[in-house]
Scaffold this motif. Structure first.
Motif, short mmCIF file in Angstrom:
data_model
loop_
_atom_site.label_atom_id
_atom_site.label_comp_id
_atom_site.label_asym_id
_atom_site.label_seq_id
_atom_site.Cartn_x
_atom_site.Cartn_y
_atom_site.Cartn_z
N GLY A 10 -13.85 -3.54 5.38
CA GLY A 10 -14.50 -2.39 4.75
C GLY A 10 -15.54 -2.77 3.72
N THR A 11 -15.39 -2.23 2.52
CA THR A 11 -16.39 -2.42 1.47
C THR A 11 -16.50 -3.87 1.02
N ASP A 12 -15.43 -4.67 1.22
CA ASP A 12 -15.51 -6.09 0.86
C ASP A 12 -16.61 -6.79 1.66
N ILE A 13 -16.67 -6.49 2.96
CA ILE A 13 -17.68 -7.10 3.83
C ILE A 13 -19.06 -6.58 3.48
N PHE A 73 -17.16 -5.89 11.06
CA PHE A 73 -16.71 -7.22 11.51
C PHE A 73 -17.86 -7.96 12.18
N ILE A 74 -18.58 -7.25 13.02
CA ILE A 74 -19.72 -7.86 13.73
C ILE A 74 -20.79 -8.29 12.74
N TRP A 75 -21.08 -7.43 11.80
CA TRP A 75 -22.08 -7.74 10.76
C TRP A 75 -21.61 -8.93 9.92
N GLY A 76 -20.35 -8.93 9.57
CA GLY A 76 -19.80 -10.02 8.77
C GLY A 76 -19.83 -11.34 9.50
N ALA A 77 -19.55 -11.31 10.82
CA ALA A 77 -19.58 -12.53 11.62
C ALA A 77 -20.99 -13.09 11.73
N ILE A 78 -21.97 -12.19 11.87
CA ILE A 78 -23.37 -12.61 11.96
C ILE A 78 -23.82 -13.26 10.64
N GLU A 79 -23.42 -12.66 9.54
CA GLU A 79 -23.86 -13.13 8.22
C GLU A 79 -23.11 -14.36 7.73
N ASN A 80 -21.79 -14.42 8.02
CA ASN A 80 -20.95 -15.44 7.39
C ASN A 80 -20.20 -16.35 8.36
N GLY A 81 -20.33 -16.10 9.65
CA GLY A 81 -19.62 -16.93 10.63
C GLY A 81 -18.27 -16.31 10.99
N LYS A 82 -17.80 -16.62 12.19
CA LYS A 82 -16.57 -16.02 12.70
C LYS A 82 -15.34 -16.43 11.90
N ILE A 108 -24.43 -7.58 1.29
CA ILE A 108 -25.53 -7.08 0.46
C ILE A 108 -25.83 -8.08 -0.66
N HIS A 109 -24.77 -8.62 -1.26
CA HIS A 109 -24.97 -9.59 -2.34
C HIS A 109 -25.66 -10.85 -1.83
N LYS A 110 -25.41 -11.19 -0.59
CA LYS A 110 -26.03 -12.39 -0.01
C LYS A 110 -27.55 -12.25 0.03
N HIS A 111 -28.03 -11.05 0.32
CA HIS A 111 -29.47 -10.81 0.43
C HIS A 111 -30.08 -10.36 -0.90
#
Length: 288
Positions: free
Chosen positions: A134-137, A67-76, A142-145
């Motif tokens: 989970g794996t969705d995030i 969740f933290i990684w996802g928020a950093i990459e894609n916004g809250k 990963i796909h973003k980078h």
């Protein structure tokens, strides 16, 4: 405002129902039969088997760093419904566990019906814009980078790791094979519930957005489908607009909608069925 509130309430009620069905799949069919159904649920199931740790708690704990990684990459904002859906699933799995009927008969039946229940549950969650993290995030980030690596490939690789781990955890290759069946059935049910039975047909998506350039590039890069920009004129506001036309496979509709909403939450999306699509990317030999 009332419509927005009603829609939000409806979203969460339907996601709650989906979470109940998903929890029933875990407690009744997969966990009692040593089936680790991919993703973090599979990891939680194995930890429960090895250390008697609650499956729901493990799913939630393992999702926190994601969740933290996802928020950093894609916004809250991207994570709101994902967090709610994950919390629903995690709590309901553990609350229902002591009271759930545990089917311990034919393992093949357990894997099939576990996949059916989880597929319907996840479809309801996906249908209202949520995911179970989970794996969705992981796949999205990963796909973003690494745009050349598809999200589907990352999810498949992650599930494969879980299946292999399950074979060692339960000392049985059959456990891993039954897990593959569960995931396969679940995936097919999700597509059927959300989009209907797809034969050789596809879906046409019409997207009205002010961010058409950015969205066009993202759909091409992340979904792997072409986009046509159509000139249009809005009658209500009497202004010029762009409409994106995109032909996709039924299984790609949800991913495309999530992508569109993450870039432009005000985008207007229409999805319709195309009974026959021919051309690049839609050859008759291509798998749907």
């Amino acid at each position: 405002m009332k419509n927005k509130v009603l829609t939000t309430i409806t979203d969460y009620v339907i996601m709650f129902v989906g979470a109940v069905l998903y929890a029933a799949s875990v407690n009744t069919f997969t966990s009692p039969n040593d089936i680790a159904p991919g993703g973090l649920t599979g990891v939680g199931t194995m930890l429960n088997h090895l250390f008697s740790l609650p499956i729901g708690v493990m799913i939630l704990v393992l999702n926190i760093p994601l969740f933290i990684w996802g928020a950093i990459e894609n916004g809250k904002k991207f994570l709101t419904k994902t967090i709610v859906a994950t919390v629903f699933v995690s709590i309901i799995i553990d609350v229902m566990a002591p009271f759930s009927f545990k089917y311990e008969g034919d393992t093949l039946l357990a894997s099939i019906f576990g996949g059916l229940l989880s597929g319907v549950g996840l479809a309801l969650i996906f249908f209202r814009g949520g995911t179970t993290g989970g794996t969705d995030i992981i796949a999205r980030n990963i796909h973003k980078h690494f745009p050349h690596v598809s999200m589907g490939t990352v999810i498949l690789a992650a599930d494969a790791v879980v299946f292999v781990a399950a074979a060692f955890t339960y000392h049985s290759i059959e456990s891993a094979l039954y897990a593959v069946i569960t995931v396969f059935v679940s995936t097919k049910v999700i597509d059927t519930v959300i989009y209907g039975v797809a034969h050789d047909n596809g879906k046409l998506m019409f997207i009205v957005t002010d961010k058409y350039e950015e969205l066009s590039q993202e759909i091409i890069a992340r979904i792997g489908r072409g986009v046509t920009q159509l000139d249009a004129h809005g009658a209500y506001n009497n202004d010029s607009k762009k409409v994106l036309l995109c032909a996709v496979r039924p299984s790609q509709v949800h991913k495309t909608k999530v992508l569109v909403n993450s870039i432009d939450e005000n985008a207007f999306i229409v999805v319709t069925t195309a009974n026959a699509i021919s051309g690049k990317g839609f050859a008759t030999s291509e798998n749907s």
